[in-house]
Design a protein around this motif. Sequence first.
Motif, mmCIF file in Angstrom:
data_model
loop_
_atom_site.group_PDB
_atom_site.id
_atom_site.type_symbol
_atom_site.label_atom_id
_atom_site.label_comp_id
_atom_site.label_asym_id
_atom_site.label_seq_id
_atom_site.Cartn_x
_atom_site.Cartn_y
_atom_site.Cartn_z
ATOM 1 N N GLU A 5 -9.891 83.499 21.258
ATOM 2 C CA GLU A 5 -9.801 84.906 21.056
ATOM 3 C C GLU A 5 -9.453 84.926 19.618
ATOM 4 O O GLU A 5 -9.681 85.691 18.818
ATOM 5 C CB GLU A 5 -8.714 85.732 22.041
ATOM 6 N N LEU A 6 -8.377 84.310 19.025
ATOM 7 C CA LEU A 6 -7.750 84.170 17.773
ATOM 8 C C LEU A 6 -9.214 83.665 16.725
ATOM 9 O O LEU A 6 -9.168 83.862 15.703
ATOM 10 C CB LEU A 6 -6.612 83.014 17.675
ATOM 11 N N LEU A 7 -9.676 82.665 17.335
ATOM 12 C CA LEU A 7 -10.847 82.013 16.584
ATOM 13 C C LEU A 7 -11.912 83.109 16.180
ATOM 14 O O LEU A 7 -12.345 83.136 14.970
ATOM 15 C CB LEU A 7 -11.533 80.774 17.111
ATOM 16 N N ALA A 8 -12.187 83.743 17.243
ATOM 17 C CA ALA A 8 -13.081 85.034 16.788
ATOM 18 C C ALA A 8 -12.792 86.041 16.112
ATOM 19 O O ALA A 8 -13.527 86.556 15.266
ATOM 20 C CB ALA A 8 -13.353 85.557 18.427
ATOM 21 N N LEU A 9 -11.366 86.451 16.201
ATOM 22 C CA LEU A 9 -11.140 87.419 15.225
ATOM 23 C C LEU A 9 -10.756 87.002 13.789
ATOM 24 O O LEU A 9 -11.036 87.482 13.013
ATOM 25 C CB LEU A 9 -9.461 87.577 15.687
ATOM 26 N N ILE A 10 -10.417 85.745 13.786
ATOM 27 C CA ILE A 10 -10.469 85.089 12.353
ATOM 28 C C ILE A 10 -11.939 85.115 11.814
ATOM 29 O O ILE A 10 -12.155 85.532 10.411
ATOM 30 C CB ILE A 10 -9.827 83.772 12.344
ATOM 31 N N GLU A 11 -13.062 84.913 12.500
ATOM 32 C CA GLU A 11 -14.344 84.972 11.891
ATOM 33 C C GLU A 11 -14.673 86.417 11.520
ATOM 34 O O GLU A 11 -15.339 86.656 10.614
ATOM 35 C CB GLU A 11 -15.158 84.401 13.178
ATOM 36 N N GLN A 12 -14.007 87.298 12.544
ATOM 37 C CA GLN A 12 -14.427 88.747 12.266
ATOM 38 C C GLN A 12 -13.660 89.056 10.883
ATOM 39 O O GLN A 12 -14.299 89.932 9.982
ATOM 40 C CB GLN A 12 -13.864 89.442 13.289
ATOM 41 N N GLU A 13 -12.541 88.875 10.740
ATOM 42 C CA GLU A 13 -11.520 89.461 9.545
ATOM 43 C C GLU A 13 -11.790 88.637 8.370
ATOM 44 O O GLU A 13 -11.676 89.220 7.218
ATOM 45 C CB GLU A 13 -10.061 89.587 10.045
ATOM 46 N N ASP A 14 -12.237 87.394 8.611
ATOM 47 C CA ASP A 14 -12.388 86.434 7.390
ATOM 48 C C ASP A 14 -11.225 86.301 6.308
ATOM 49 O O ASP A 14 -11.667 86.734 5.140
ATOM 50 C CB ASP A 14 -13.847 86.952 6.708
ATOM 51 N N PRO A 15 -10.146 86.148 6.638
ATOM 52 C CA PRO A 15 -9.075 86.160 5.754
ATOM 53 C C PRO A 15 -8.947 84.736 4.949
ATOM 54 O O PRO A 15 -9.545 83.700 5.289
ATOM 55 C CB PRO A 15 -7.764 86.155 6.671
ATOM 56 N N ASP A 16 -8.665 84.913 3.685
ATOM 57 C CA ASP A 16 -8.672 83.843 2.773
ATOM 58 C C ASP A 16 -7.524 82.795 3.434
ATOM 59 O O ASP A 16 -7.774 81.376 3.534
ATOM 60 C CB ASP A 16 -8.154 83.884 1.351
ATOM 61 N N MET A 17 -6.497 83.342 3.832
ATOM 62 C CA MET A 17 -5.301 82.579 4.375
ATOM 63 C C MET A 17 -5.179 82.920 5.832
ATOM 64 O O MET A 17 -4.798 84.004 5.867
ATOM 65 C CB MET A 17 -4.053 82.458 3.396
ATOM 66 N N LEU A 37 1.498 92.941 -7.374
ATOM 67 C CA LEU A 37 0.404 93.091 -6.364
ATOM 68 C C LEU A 37 0.322 94.290 -5.871
ATOM 69 O O LEU A 37 1.147 95.172 -5.490
ATOM 70 C CB LEU A 37 0.799 92.016 -5.238
ATOM 71 N N ARG A 38 -1.136 94.636 -5.550
ATOM 72 C CA ARG A 38 -1.427 96.237 -5.017
ATOM 73 C C ARG A 38 -2.135 96.003 -3.899
ATOM 74 O O ARG A 38 -2.763 94.980 -3.902
ATOM 75 C CB ARG A 38 -2.151 96.995 -6.034
ATOM 76 N N LEU A 39 -2.034 96.962 -3.138
ATOM 77 C CA LEU A 39 -2.531 97.003 -1.746
ATOM 78 C C LEU A 39 -4.141 97.383 -1.777
ATOM 79 O O LEU A 39 -4.176 98.491 -2.195
ATOM 80 C CB LEU A 39 -1.790 97.719 -0.882
ATOM 81 N N LEU A 40 -4.857 96.462 -0.869
ATOM 82 C CA LEU A 40 -6.287 97.022 -0.887
ATOM 83 C C LEU A 40 -6.497 97.380 0.759
ATOM 84 O O LEU A 40 -7.297 98.187 1.018
ATOM 85 C CB LEU A 40 -7.171 95.596 -1.206
ATOM 86 N N LYS A 41 -6.079 96.468 1.574
ATOM 87 C CA LYS A 41 -6.234 96.876 3.022
ATOM 88 C C LYS A 41 -4.825 96.371 3.601
ATOM 89 O O LYS A 41 -4.177 95.170 3.360
ATOM 90 C CB LYS A 41 -7.356 96.057 3.607
ATOM 91 N N LEU A 42 -4.724 96.895 4.807
ATOM 92 C CA LEU A 42 -3.483 96.598 5.658
ATOM 93 C C LEU A 42 -3.770 97.225 6.919
ATOM 94 O O LEU A 42 -4.051 98.356 7.277
ATOM 95 C CB LEU A 42 -2.126 97.208 5.030
ATOM 96 N N HIS A 43 -3.860 96.130 8.021
ATOM 97 C CA HIS A 43 -4.024 96.870 9.532
ATOM 98 C C HIS A 43 -3.637 95.810 10.195
ATOM 99 O O HIS A 43 -3.495 94.602 9.981
ATOM 100 C CB HIS A 43 -5.416 97.184 9.829
ATOM 101 N N ARG A 44 -3.157 96.514 11.602
ATOM 102 C CA ARG A 44 -2.784 95.447 12.700
ATOM 103 C C ARG A 44 -4.260 95.108 13.277
ATOM 104 O O ARG A 44 -4.950 95.970 13.498
ATOM 105 C CB ARG A 44 -1.919 96.161 13.578
ATOM 106 N N ALA A 45 -4.409 93.754 13.347
ATOM 107 C CA ALA A 45 -5.586 93.368 14.006
ATOM 108 C C ALA A 45 -5.515 93.359 15.523
ATOM 109 O O ALA A 45 -4.832 93.583 16.355
ATOM 110 C CB ALA A 45 -5.898 91.705 13.418
ATOM 111 N N GLY A 46 -6.560 93.162 16.048
ATOM 112 C CA GLY A 46 -6.873 93.192 17.548
ATOM 113 C C GLY A 46 -6.187 92.149 18.302
ATOM 114 O O GLY A 46 -5.695 90.901 17.674
ATOM 115 N N PRO A 47 -6.154 92.043 19.634
ATOM 116 C CA PRO A 47 -5.450 91.435 20.668
ATOM 117 C C PRO A 47 -5.821 89.997 20.613
ATOM 118 O O PRO A 47 -7.275 89.612 20.363
ATOM 119 C CB PRO A 47 -5.379 92.221 22.052
ATOM 120 N N ILE A 48 -4.999 88.948 20.653
ATOM 121 C CA ILE A 48 -5.635 87.545 20.756
ATOM 122 C C ILE A 48 -5.097 86.741 22.096
ATOM 123 O O ILE A 48 -5.069 85.677 22.142
ATOM 124 C CB ILE A 48 -5.095 86.777 19.558
#
Length: 350
Positions: A117-129, A296-307
């Motif tokens: 579930e975490l791996l799927a979320l990471i693939e969906q959100e695609d964060p750099d870190m 630093l300025r904000l582009l996006k901020l959200h609570r991601a889905g359940p894992i």
Amino acid sequence: MRIAFEVLAVGCIVFTLLPFLRYEHWLIRMFDFPRLQILVLATVAITGMLAYYTALTTVQWIIAGITVIAFLFQLSRMLPYTVFGKKRAQDGIAGNGRSVVSIMSANVLMTNSAHHELLALIEQEDPDMVLTLETDKHWEKSLSVLEKDRPYTLRCPKDNLYGMHLYSRLPLHDGEIRYLIEDDVPSVRTEVELPSGERFTFYGLHPRPPAPKENETSIERDAELIVVAKEVEQLNGAVIVAGDLNDVAWSHTSRLFQRISRLLDPRMGRGFFNTFPAQYMLLRCPLDHVFHSTDLRLLKLHRAGPIGSDHFPIFIQLVLAPGADNGNTPPKPDAQDRKEANRKVANGTS
């Protein structure tokens, strides 16, 4: 029924007053967390008592009045984290994208076996870190697939609920696993290089909370946060601090951390982004944080889905804008703040 509302009102008054005590025991510090819940209960108590207003005695009117004051105080603590509050961090523009970084911080719950579930979320959100907390050897093995796209890593697997891993597609420089206060509670610190060649300093934290079966007091947690705040204060470049801090944004210690570090809370003026406990919506509070410096300025901020964890991950995307006027900065620490900060560090390291 009226008595029930009176008892509820007295409880709200007591729960509001307890956090003013500077005792670090978890039985006191636990009331830093449920301010939103206390606000709701105070509303119920006031409404219920006023339903009987023609029959209230002088003492009952006094209780109702103090409950209103408690309600207003809790509201004053909550409003900055709603759309009615003033934005502390300003919105940015991505530009060519070479000065942009996206980060996901996720407390995975060590005993959670839903690694996919975490791996799927990471693939969906695609964060750099990706910063993961509570990761042990089993999690490390499952998350090793992340290294194909994020080859720069810092790994510290532990089976005590305080393991930590950092996966990055951006180059890491001088990265280190550190033990700031407790010998079995790690944190990470590293410089991160953006595609533009610019760098920022990243801290990943997960101090032990004041709680039964954890630490009896908040001394160690508070000390770790303030040690990092004092470090950040001495840095000249951009800084991001992320992780499960086991504290809420509106607590006394979190606000002291922000004053000492001069970091911004991007939630202010935008929302609570409650992340824990994931299973119980009515009890949730914001335990997972990202703070950043004014360049630093904000582009996006959200609570991601359940894992499958008891925490929701938090996702943020920022753009480096050195020299930009960010509009709002945290209040500067005064002499009393510095005295208290020094005391917290001394207590935690003694």
